[in-house]
Design an enzyme around this catalytic site. Structure first.
Site, mmCIF file in Angstrom:
data_model
loop_
_atom_site.group_PDB
_atom_site.id
_atom_site.type_symbol
_atom_site.label_atom_id
_atom_site.label_comp_id
_atom_site.label_asym_id
_atom_site.label_seq_id
_atom_site.Cartn_x
_atom_site.Cartn_y
_atom_site.Cartn_z
ATOM 1 N N THR A 171 0.828 -1.199 0.000
ATOM 2 C CA THR A 171 0.000 0.000 0.000
ATOM 3 C C THR A 171 0.868 1.257 0.000
ATOM 4 O O THR A 171 0.492 2.284 -0.578
ATOM 5 C CB THR A 171 -0.951 0.008 1.210
ATOM 6 O OG1 THR A 171 -0.194 -0.212 2.403
ATOM 7 C CG2 THR A 171 -2.013 -1.071 1.071
ATOM 8 N N HIS B 169 -0.336 -15.993 -6.364
ATOM 9 C CA HIS B 169 -1.545 -15.545 -7.057
ATOM 10 C C HIS B 169 -1.251 -14.920 -8.413
ATOM 11 O O HIS B 169 -2.096 -14.249 -8.988
ATOM 12 C CB HIS B 169 -2.319 -14.570 -6.163
ATOM 13 C CG HIS B 169 -2.829 -15.214 -4.914
ATOM 14 N ND1 HIS B 169 -3.170 -14.500 -3.777
ATOM 15 C CD2 HIS B 169 -3.048 -16.524 -4.608
ATOM 16 C CE1 HIS B 169 -3.574 -15.334 -2.836
ATOM 17 N NE2 HIS B 169 -3.495 -16.565 -3.316
#
Length: 252
Positions: A28, A121
């Site tokens: 982030t 992922h």
């Protein structure tokens, strides 16, 4: 916090083959949007399942629009102090593997070696054909979609999509095996910036910890492993503040 950070540094100093598990909380600070949080992307967009992607042109358009929406954030993101600290840790010869849930490609961009990195992922840094598994740089394919609003297609006729794992899509067996092997070999496991709520990814830190090796969690907010008896140290805080300092102290 200082005492906890010192304790983490001691664990890092003692380790020779550390497994570092990373989640969205480490990225982030690089401008990568959160997906699952209260203000996350998925509060505005429902993710497209792989079955729908394969059978519906409308679903493929929706998926490419969703990826295009976040394209600039991913393309412009740069590694931050956490990614760079992990590269330094690898250069010191103490990193066994980074196993990440993140799809932003920032570990590789920072300099983590491919043979020390498992992207469970997938990655937004490539597009992949769902049929023949050919991969390519994504830029031209995003420009094609931006211009025509038609999902790009591989030369084999298969559908192209960013090389990330969609809902309902199986994880890469080879990557799962690499993560499992690292968990069975590591002498320390540290989870950074993850709620540890997505499986099977979150099973790998526990697999290592239940062999009896130290398990440290650093996260802002609760995780699903907080009360597991195998956790050796739990640090509540911003990973970007805690982890680089601990690496600095461990490598002095």
């Amino acid at each position: 916090m200082a005492d906890s950070g010192s304790e983490l540094a001691e664990y890092l100093r003692a380790s020779q083959e550390a497994l570092i598990f990373t989640g969205a909380g480490i990225s982030t600070g690089s401008g990568i949007p959160d997906f699952r949080g209260p203000q996350g992307v998925w509060t505005r967009r429902k993710p497209v399942c792989i079955q729908d992607f394969m059978t519906s042109e409308a679903a493929r358009i929706e998926h490419w629009e969703y990826k295009l929406e976040g394209r600039d954030a991913f393309r412009n993101a740069q590694p931050n102090a956490v990614h760079l600290a992990l590269v330094r840790f690898e250069q010191a010869g103490k990193l066994l593997m980074v196993v990440t849930q993140n799809i932003d490609g920032l570990h590789g961009l920072a300099g983590t070696s491919p043979d020390r990195l498992v992207e469970l992922h997938g990655t937004n840094s490539m597009v992949e054909c769902v049929s023949c598994h050919w991969r390519d740089d994504p830029e031209a394919h995003f420009e094609y979609f931006r211009a025509h609003r038609k999902p790009p297609v591989c030369t084999c006729g298969g559908f192209l999509k960013p090389a990330t794992i969609s809902f309902g899509q199986g994880l890469d067996p080879g990557e799962l095996e690499r993560a499992h092997d690292a968990a069975m070999r590591a002498d320390l496991v540290v989870a950074l910036g993850s709620t540890l709520s997505v499986y099977p990814a979150a099973s790998f830190p526990l697999l290592a910890a239940r062999r009896g090796v130290p398990y440290v969690i650093v996260n802002r907010g609760e995780t699903e492993h907080d009360h597991d008896p195998s956790v050796s140290l739990r640090i509540e805080g911003e990973v970007s503040e805690v982890f680089p300092r601990a690496i600095e102290a461990a490598l002095k």
